[in-house]
Design an enzyme around this catalytic site. Structure first.
Site, PDB file in Angstrom:
ATOM      1  N   TYR A 108     -26.609  40.990  35.721  1.00  0.00           N
ATOM      2  CA  TYR A 108     -25.295  41.447  36.178  1.00  0.00           C
ATOM      3  C   TYR A 108     -25.076  42.916  35.835  1.00  0.00           C
ATOM      4  CZ  TYR A 108     -23.926  36.619  37.211  1.00  0.00           C
ATOM      5  OH  TYR A 108     -23.837  35.338  37.730  1.00  0.00           O
TER       6      TYR A 108
ATOM      7  N   GLY B 181     -11.259  35.223  48.031  1.00  0.00           N
ATOM      8  CA  GLY B 181      -9.845  35.464  48.324  1.00  0.00           C
ATOM      9  C   GLY B 181      -9.421  35.136  49.744  1.00  0.00           C
TER      10      GLY B 181
ATOM     11  N   PRO C 295     -15.674  30.183  43.446  1.00  0.00           N
ATOM     12  CA  PRO C 295     -14.690  29.128  43.722  1.00  0.00           C
ATOM     13  C   PRO C 295     -13.452  29.608  44.467  1.00  0.00           C
ATOM     14  CG  PRO C 295     -14.512  29.825  41.435  1.00  0.00           C
ATOM     15  CD  PRO C 295     -15.736  30.508  42.000  1.00  0.00           C
ATOM     16  N   LEU C 296     -13.140  30.899  44.375  1.00  0.00           N
ATOM     17  CA  LEU C 296     -11.960  31.425  45.075  1.00  0.00           C
ATOM     18  C   LEU C 296     -12.280  31.876  46.496  1.00  0.00           C
ATOM     19  CD1 LEU C 296     -10.288  33.396  42.144  1.00  0.00           C
ATOM     20  CD2 LEU C 296      -9.346  31.391  43.300  1.00  0.00           C
ATOM     21  N   ALA C 297     -13.546  31.663  46.907  1.00  0.00           N
ATOM     22  CA  ALA C 297     -13.956  31.965  48.280  1.00  0.00           C
ATOM     23  C   ALA C 297     -13.630  33.399  48.686  1.00  0.00           C
ATOM     24  CB  ALA C 297     -13.324  30.971  49.261  1.00  0.00           C
TER      25      ALA C 297
END
Length: 325
Positions: free
Chosen positions: A63, A237, A233-235
């Site tokens: 990262y 936004g 998980p938030l795609a």
């Protein structure tokens, strides 16, 4: 009251949300230095996460080319009392193209051991709570992995082990060579990436053939008490404030429904999107990738909010864009 997730059932006091640290440290150019602003971003993100009860933090050696772990190390140096309160997870096994070869995956014993030493040095800690093998290596020798795991466990450098982006068959192969359990599997799952649900409802249907999510993996992880973690998980936004210009009709309609449910439950759109995942009985643990304090705080209700079957299916079918079989 929400049910305990698999990590909690193993006695690991993990929060139901994880903060993903992929965006710490700026860009991915290793030659660009870490700045004072990057450290401030890290402190602000950490403060927001702690405020909503997050005690687990997800890293990977790649990262921002290692800078994400170095930023987090500085945060811990300035707040040393936090280390024993936090659960640190990192990943290894991805190698970018270099003088020795192309972009590749490497689960060789030597590379795993070398990677962990680098992670610990960058994070400034003596141990990792959990190490994940990042992406499947088609050249993996499970005996190599087992040997690396034994050395890391005996040395105290890693307390627990898991995988990322793996099918049940790949986990079973690795598990056959070590007594150390793999306790996490991190996969892309969201209201936009529906494969994990579509696999279940498309059995004996033509639609099953085009689904890339590995069949049986959800069930295997549930049977083995393996923590399913969701990345993305938030795609990005899509349903919680991102631009809908040029998006498909299913995205537009799903975003509208998310907004309606947020108003109904008196919460944020982010919490609704995450609660859709967390309502699944597998006990999915979302790894939220934003370091924006406002967006982190907007996830605060997700850990306690559970949707009705009707609301859950309404979101699923809206995003799916086609009727159930």
């Amino acid at each position: 009251m929400t049910k305990a997730i698999p990590l909690q059932r193993r006695g690991i006091p993990a929060s139901q949300l994880v903060l993903g640290c992929m965006r710490l440290g700026g860009d991915w150019n290793a030659s660009n230095p870490i700045t004072a602003e990057h450290y401030k971003e890290g402190h602000d993100a950490l403060d927001a996460a702690i405020e909503i009860g997050i005690n687990m933090y997800d890293h990977a050696d790649i990262y921002t080319s290692g800078k994400a772990e170095r930023v987090f190390s500085q945060l811990l140096k300035e707040r040393p009392e936090l280390r024993e309160q936090l659960i640190l997870q990192s990943k290894c096994g991805i190698r970018f193209g270099d003088a020795n070869g192309p972009h590749r995956f490497d689960f060789s014993e030597g590379y795993i051991l070398q990677s962990v030493d680098g992670i610990l040095e960058r994070l400034g800690t003596e141990y990792l709570d959990i190490l994940l093998l990042h992406r499947p290596d088609p050249l993996v020798d499970p005996e190599d992995v087992a040997s690396a795991i034994q050395k890391l466990k005996e040395s105290g450098k890693v307390r627990h082990f898991g995988v990322s982006n793996m099918s049940q068959g790949q986990i079973r192969l690795l598990s056959a060579y070590t007594d150390e359990p793999f306790i996490v599997n991190q996969l892309e799952m969201s209201l936009h990436k529906l494969g994990f649900v579509d696999t279940a409802v498309s059995v004996n249907q033509d639609a099953w053939r085009s689904n890339v999510f590995p069949e049986g993996t959800m069930e295997y992880c549930r049977l083995e008490n393996i923590q399913l973690q969701s990345w993305g998980p938030l795609a990005q936004g899509r349903y919680s404030g991102g631009s809908l210009e040029g998006q498909s009709e299913s995205v537009v309609q799903t975003a509208k429904l998310v907004a309606e449910l947020a108003e109904k439950h008196g919460t944020t759109k982010e919490s609704i999107v995450l609660a859709w995942l967390m309502t699944h009985p597998a006990g999915i643990q979302p790894v939220i990738g934003t370091i924006n304090p406002q967006r982190i705080r907007a996830c605060k209700d997700a850990a306690t909010l559970r949707l009705s079957r009707e609301d859950w299916y309404s979101l699923y079918t809206a995003s799916r864009g086609v009727a159930l079989p």
